[in-house]
Design an enzyme around this catalytic site. Structure first.
Site, short mmCIF file in Angstrom:
data_model
loop_
_atom_site.label_atom_id
_atom_site.label_comp_id
_atom_site.label_asym_id
_atom_site.label_seq_id
_atom_site.Cartn_x
_atom_site.Cartn_y
_atom_site.Cartn_z
N ASP A 1 -69.96 -49.75 -56.16
CA ASP A 1 -69.22 -49.85 -55.61
C ASP A 1 -69.01 -51.31 -55.29
OD1 ASP A 1 -67.40 -49.75 -53.30
OD2 ASP A 1 -68.83 -49.44 -52.26
N ASP B 1 -67.23 -53.74 -52.56
CA ASP B 1 -67.60 -53.67 -50.90
C ASP B 1 -68.61 -52.92 -50.20
OD1 ASP B 1 -65.49 -55.81 -51.65
OD2 ASP B 1 -63.90 -53.89 -51.18
N ARG C 1 -59.41 -42.04 -56.90
CA ARG C 1 -59.43 -42.45 -55.58
C ARG C 1 -60.93 -42.18 -54.87
NH1 ARG C 1 -58.59 -45.91 -51.23
NH2 ARG C 1 -59.80 -45.41 -48.91
#
Length: 180
Positions: free
Chosen positions: A4, A6, A92
């Site tokens: 990932d 952030d 998502r």
């Protein structure tokens, strides 16, 4: 190894469109370089709902991603979901789409991948794709997410260390090849 962006690779700056605001997490460069030395393929899987919300442009996200690579080195694939949760897309996180796309782009089956992230959506996306999840909690991580995660590490270097026995480059792969 799929990561990932952030909160995992770099400190989370909500809806960041400013490359100058990118700050790597402690030990990220060293951990990634150690993986590259072992021939482990690296990819990024990141939700960027700021695009879908009209707060960021794709060009701003790309500029931030370029800064991440400048500071942390190259990644074999970047899989970015620009949608909001309301879009109901398959990419998502916690849906498996980003993980599956990254594995395919790297030429590695999803079950050979590990996904390191800072929230439960990262863990659930990994599990849904058949990958191994590792949660690296940050102040935004919920306690229930920590309790539900099968593997938790205090930081990115520790997460990589916890996976070291699983990260073996397949025989015959060229330099830069390997497990993801």
């Amino acid at each position: 190894m799929l990561l990932d962006r952030d909160g995992t690779l770099v400190h989370d700056v909500p809806y960041n469109g400013d490359p100058d605001a990118v700050r790597p997490t402690t030990g990220a460069r060293e951990a990634l370089d150690a993986l590259r030395t072992r021939g482990v393929l690296l990819g990024v899987v990141t939700n960027q709902s700021g695009v879908g919300r009209g707060l960021l442009t794709r060009d701003q996200v790309a500029a931030v991603d370029a800064r991440v690579e400048e500071l942390l080195g190259p990644f074999g694939t970047w899989q970015v979901c620009p949608h909001t949760p309301e879009h109901g897309c398959a990419c998502r996180k916690p849906a498996p789409g980003l993980v599956l796309a990254a594995a395919a782009a790297l030429g590695v089956p999803p079950w050979r991948c590990a996904v390191i992230g800072d929230v439960g959506a990262d863990v659930r996306a990994a599990v849904a794709a058949g990958a191994t999840p590792v949660l690296v909690p940050t102040p935004v991580t919920r306690q229930a997410e920590v309790e539900a995660a099968p593997l938790v590490a205090p930081d990115l270097p520790a997460a990589v260390g916890a996976l070291k026995d699983r990260l073996v480059a397949p025989a015959g792969r060229a330099r830069g090849g390997g497990a993801a």
